[in-house]
Design a protein around this motif. Structure first.
Motif: not given
Length: 318
Positions: A45-52, A56-57, A73-77
């Protein structure tokens, strides 16, 4: 006799106990899988909020190694792969999960559209429309973009008009729809009437010859070679023009300096005089100075005495 040491046996035992306890320390137990997943999702969540997104992958891969079928995790990836323009990897991931299912059919159609596989994307969209998902705005946007790329400008204009009627005013979606609608309408106007007006504006001799003129043929390789050789002298002329010395701008010349006439300044003017190449180590001339350690010969002393005596004869006493 030397004095005996006063250390007792009990002290030595207590001194050796910590070392033994350190050696016998049990290794740390690994965290349970649930706690590790909780920490990984927090980092995700922190990586997605920071744009990294690249990190995140990697975090999604760590989660899927612990829980291979985790839906979040599958949907997020899959979302991250689309965000980072990795459409081929997204298609392979959808195929590994079962590409025939309609769970990720929209993501599959979008990836195919971005990879310029329009026919496959259109077939996937037809399957989604048959499943009563016609009212989906994302599906309508993708269908309009696909129609525009395939040259169906009338269908694209109709779809963008439908989306514009239901879009929120002064929103980013509305501005995007207006831009795409204008582009599709320009292409449609040119096909329907624009090219006819362009033909009417041509002279009659050219417009009449266009109807009977044969289609253009591809130029042979020899003609292309002659064109390149003809353009070579022009390229040489441009190279010579670039190699010519540039004129000095008089605005940048200091006052009182004539370019080409005034000698250039000394490049060593910033150095000390003793450090310059033109400096000569000259000694001082003169008869003064200390005389300690001077050795005089008899001849030299006599000469000096005679010279002093001769000099005193010519002086008048006052």
């Amino acid at each position: 006799m030397p004095p005996k040491s006063t250390t007792s046996k009990g002290a030595t035992k207590t001194a050796t106990k910590p070392a033994a306890s350190r050696q016998k320390a049990a290794p740390k137990q690994p965290l349970p899988v649930a706690d590790r997943l909780k920490r990984l999702f927090t980092s995700l969540c922190a990586q997605i909020d920071g744009g990294h997104f690249a990190n995140a992958i990697k975090t999604c891969d760590k989660i899927l190694r612990l829980e291979p079928r985790d839906p979040d995790a599958l949907q997020t990836k899959l979302f991250l792969l689309l965000q980072t323009d990795q459409y081929a990897a997204a298609l392979s991931m959808i195929a590994a999960e079962g590409g025939e299912s309609s769970e990720h059919a929209f993501e599959k159609a979008y990836s195919l559209y971005r990879l310029h596989r329009e026919d496959e994307a259109a077939s996937v969209l037809e399957g989604l429309k048959s499943q009563d998902q016609v009212d989906d705005r994302g599906l309508q946007h993708l269908e309009a973009q696909l129609a525009y790329r395939q040259g169906s400008y009338q269908s694209a204009v109709d779809l963008y008009n439908q989306l514009l009627d239901t879009a929120e005013p002064d929103s980013e979606e509305q501005s995007d729809i207006l831009t795409n609608l204008e582009a599709a309408q320009k292409h449609l106007d040119f096909i329907e009437s624009g090219f006819l007006h362009a033909l009417d504006a041509l002279p009659a001799s050219i417009s009449n010859s266009l109807q009977t003129a044969p289609p253009p043929q591809q130029q042979p390789a020899s003609a292309l070679a002659s064109v390149t050789t003809a353009s070579a002298p022009a390229q040489d002329a441009t190279d010579e023009a670039t190699k010519r010395p540039k004129k000095v701008r008089m605005k940048r010349v200091p006052k009182g300096v004539v370019p080409g006439v005034t000698p250039p300044p000394d490049p060593e003017r910033w150095l000390k005089k003793s450090e310059r190449s033109t400096f000569a180590n000259r000694r001082r001339r003169g008869g003064g100075g200390a005389t300690q350690g001077l050795v005089e010969t008899a001849g030299s002393g006599a000469g000096q005495g005679a010279k002093g005596a001769g000099g005193s004869k010519g002086k008048r006493k006052k």
